[in-house]
Design a protein around this motif. Structure first.
Motif, mmCIF file in Angstrom:
data_model
loop_
_atom_site.group_PDB
_atom_site.id
_atom_site.type_symbol
_atom_site.label_atom_id
_atom_site.label_comp_id
_atom_site.label_asym_id
_atom_site.label_seq_id
_atom_site.Cartn_x
_atom_site.Cartn_y
_atom_site.Cartn_z
ATOM 1 N N ASP A 180 11.719 -0.125 4.646
ATOM 2 C CA ASP A 180 10.309 -0.309 4.297
ATOM 3 C C ASP A 180 9.588 -1.252 5.254
ATOM 4 O O ASP A 180 8.425 -1.029 5.592
ATOM 5 C CB ASP A 180 10.200 -0.815 2.857
ATOM 6 C CG ASP A 180 10.643 0.254 1.865
ATOM 7 O OD1 ASP A 180 10.189 1.403 1.993
ATOM 8 O OD2 ASP A 180 11.465 -0.047 0.982
ATOM 9 N N GLN B 11 -0.638 2.756 15.474
ATOM 10 C CA GLN B 11 -2.103 2.887 15.384
ATOM 11 C C GLN B 11 -2.792 2.096 16.495
ATOM 12 O O GLN B 11 -3.757 2.563 17.091
ATOM 13 C CB GLN B 11 -2.603 2.393 14.010
ATOM 14 C CG GLN B 11 -2.234 3.313 12.852
ATOM 15 C CD GLN B 11 -2.741 4.733 13.031
ATOM 16 O OE1 GLN B 11 -3.894 4.957 13.410
ATOM 17 N NE2 GLN B 11 -1.874 5.709 12.791
ATOM 18 N N GLY C 255 1.788 4.421 -2.957
ATOM 19 C CA GLY C 255 1.546 5.850 -2.773
ATOM 20 C C GLY C 255 0.749 6.228 -1.542
ATOM 21 O O GLY C 255 0.557 7.413 -1.275
ATOM 22 N N GLU C 256 0.279 5.242 -0.789
ATOM 23 C CA GLU C 256 -0.489 5.573 0.424
ATOM 24 C C GLU C 256 0.459 6.111 1.495
ATOM 25 O O GLU C 256 1.598 5.652 1.618
ATOM 26 C CB GLU C 256 -1.208 4.305 0.920
ATOM 27 C CG GLU C 256 -2.207 4.529 2.029
ATOM 28 C CD GLU C 256 -3.384 5.398 1.625
ATOM 29 O OE1 GLU C 256 -3.226 6.645 1.666
ATOM 30 O OE2 GLU C 256 -4.439 4.847 1.258
ATOM 31 N N ASP C 257 0.008 7.084 2.231
ATOM 32 C CA ASP C 257 0.747 7.603 3.367
ATOM 33 C C ASP C 257 0.921 6.466 4.398
ATOM 34 O O ASP C 257 -0.039 5.733 4.654
ATOM 35 C CB ASP C 257 -0.083 8.759 3.949
ATOM 36 C CG ASP C 257 0.507 9.278 5.230
ATOM 37 O OD1 ASP C 257 1.621 9.813 5.172
ATOM 38 O OD2 ASP C 257 -0.147 9.120 6.285
ATOM 39 N N PRO C 258 2.124 6.290 4.971
ATOM 40 C CA PRO C 258 2.350 5.155 5.884
ATOM 41 C C PRO C 258 1.349 5.081 7.042
ATOM 42 O O PRO C 258 0.860 4.004 7.396
ATOM 43 C CB PRO C 258 3.767 5.403 6.411
ATOM 44 C CG PRO C 258 4.438 6.204 5.355
ATOM 45 C CD PRO C 258 3.366 7.052 4.725
ATOM 46 N N GLU C 259 1.024 6.247 7.596
ATOM 47 C CA GLU C 259 0.080 6.263 8.722
ATOM 48 C C GLU C 259 -1.296 5.775 8.269
ATOM 49 O O GLU C 259 -1.968 5.001 8.951
ATOM 50 C CB GLU C 259 0.004 7.700 9.259
ATOM 51 C CG GLU C 259 -0.667 7.807 10.597
ATOM 52 C CD GLU C 259 -0.668 9.256 11.113
ATOM 53 O OE1 GLU C 259 0.311 9.993 10.856
ATOM 54 O OE2 GLU C 259 -1.670 9.632 11.749
ATOM 55 N N LYS C 260 -1.699 6.226 7.080
ATOM 56 C CA LYS C 260 -3.003 5.846 6.529
ATOM 57 C C LYS C 260 -3.020 4.361 6.149
ATOM 58 O O LYS C 260 -4.008 3.650 6.394
ATOM 59 C CB LYS C 260 -3.301 6.734 5.304
ATOM 60 C CG LYS C 260 -4.664 6.543 4.688
ATOM 61 C CD LYS C 260 -5.736 7.201 5.526
ATOM 62 C CE LYS C 260 -7.159 6.680 5.224
ATOM 63 N NZ LYS C 260 -7.448 6.394 3.824
ATOM 64 N N ASN D 289 4.400 1.765 12.070
ATOM 65 C CA ASN D 289 3.165 2.534 11.923
ATOM 66 C C ASN D 289 1.940 1.732 12.357
ATOM 67 O O ASN D 289 1.000 2.296 12.926
ATOM 68 C CB ASN D 289 3.007 3.036 10.479
ATOM 69 C CG ASN D 289 3.676 4.385 10.283
ATOM 70 O OD1 ASN D 289 3.138 5.425 10.659
ATOM 71 N ND2 ASN D 289 4.885 4.365 9.745
ATOM 72 N N GLN E 92 0.843 -1.218 0.000
ATOM 73 C CA GLN E 92 0.000 0.000 0.000
ATOM 74 C C GLN E 92 0.873 1.262 0.000
ATOM 75 O O GLN E 92 0.603 2.219 -0.727
ATOM 76 C CB GLN E 92 -0.833 0.064 1.288
ATOM 77 C CG GLN E 92 -2.135 -0.675 1.297
ATOM 78 C CD GLN E 92 -2.924 -0.264 2.550
ATOM 79 O OE1 GLN E 92 -3.292 0.905 2.714
ATOM 80 N NE2 GLN E 92 -3.155 -1.210 3.441
ATOM 81 N N ILE E 93 1.911 1.238 0.834
ATOM 82 C CA ILE E 93 2.777 2.422 0.957
ATOM 83 C C ILE E 93 3.536 2.645 -0.352
ATOM 84 O O ILE E 93 3.628 3.772 -0.848
ATOM 85 C CB ILE E 93 3.734 2.276 2.163
ATOM 86 C CG1 ILE E 93 2.940 2.189 3.469
ATOM 87 C CG2 ILE E 93 4.724 3.450 2.213
ATOM 88 C CD1 ILE E 93 3.758 1.787 4.700
#
Ligand code: PBE
Length: 267
Positions: free
Chosen positions: A175, A186, A134-139, A182, A130-131
């Motif tokens: 990575d 959460q 292009g997804e933000d790591p937190e998201k 992250n 996902q990261i």
């Protein structure tokens, strides 16, 4: 160039990562043990390594990188590890969670979560991909936690909610560790913690937990990759055991390259 040796084709360069990584020390040993005296291990970062790999791969050019698994690069590119007949890179390893001494007393809920945190390669890979896409790591971590509440429930079992207690977790911008750290952040946030993630180099990450400026890290590659750090700070941290089993490090090349073993770099 088909006539040239692999060394000539890649300018006798192996694309490395950050100098503090255990993988860099292991690769220096590999150059030594296989007597690859003409070769240079290029320092950089995990991100620079994957950028160089992507660029070469898209042009079908030869490249040799220091690599590790789990890692998203194996889902995006067709790659292979070079065989290591001398076994210098060691066998499969595990990633350990490492807490500062006293964390169990000071923050029992966080300690419990860190102690119970454990996931398989596929789950970590899902977050990493996902990261990469292009997804933000937190998201990306948020998405995974929301979709996997059954798994998360096992990590938080018996951990009581808190009211804004502060926890600082160190990590290196690898990575694998961006993904795991992250996700744990959460989970701790959902329990009521105010979590700070501090990006550092590998040495300062181990030192920070030993000195208590960091509460924990979940990035201990053991027994070999981080053996020096482990020995240097032993007694000054608590090893909570494996959070992921069966990692690997080594030299990685695109599958289209006509070599299979580290021995082939001698030609
Ligand atoms: N790595 C990824 C790290 C551990 C996590 C293999 C690049 C290393 O210290 O080499």
């Amino acid at each position: 160039n088909a006539e040239a040796s692999v060394g000539e084709n890649v300018d006798y360069k192996i694309i490395g990562i950050d100098p503090g990584a255990g993988l860099m020390k292991a690769t220096a040993n590999v150059l030594d043990e296989y007597e690859l005296d003409d070769w240079t291990l290029v320092e950089g970062s995990g991100a620079a390594m994957t950028a160089a790999l992507k660029k070469a791969y898209n042009k079908e050019e030869p490249i040799i990188v220091t690599g590790w698994s789990p890692h998203w690069k194996f889902s995006k590119f067709d790659l292979k590890y070079l065989e290591d007949p001398k076994g210098t890179y060691g066998d499969a390893e595990n990633i350990h969670s490492i807490a500062r001494n006293g964390l169990a007393e000071d923050h029992p809920s966080a300690y419990k979560v860190l102690d119970q945190f454990n996931w398989p390669e596929e789950d970590m890979n899902a977050v990493m991909v996902q990261i990469t896409d292009g997804e933000d790591p937190e998201k990306a971590a948020r998405n995974w936690v929301d979709e996997n509440s059954d798994k998360v429930a096992k990590w938080t079992e018996g951990a009581e909610e808190v009211d804004g207690d502060k926890i600082t977790i160190g990590y290196v911008a690898w990575d694998t560790e961006i993904a795991s750290t992250n996700v744990v952040a959460q989970v701790l946030t959902d329990l009521g913690y105010k979590v700070t993630l501090r990006q550092v180099e590998a040495g300062p990450m181990w030192a920070g937990v030993a000195e208590g400026s960091l509460d924990a890290h979940i990035a201990g590659w053991l027994p070999l990759t981080h053996a020096d750090y482990y020995a240097e700070f032993e007694g000054k941290f608590e090893d909570l055991g494996a959070n992921l089993e069966g990692t690997k490090i080594g030299l990685v090349v695109p599958a289209y390259m006509d070599i299979d073993s580290i021995e082939d770099l001698k030609e």
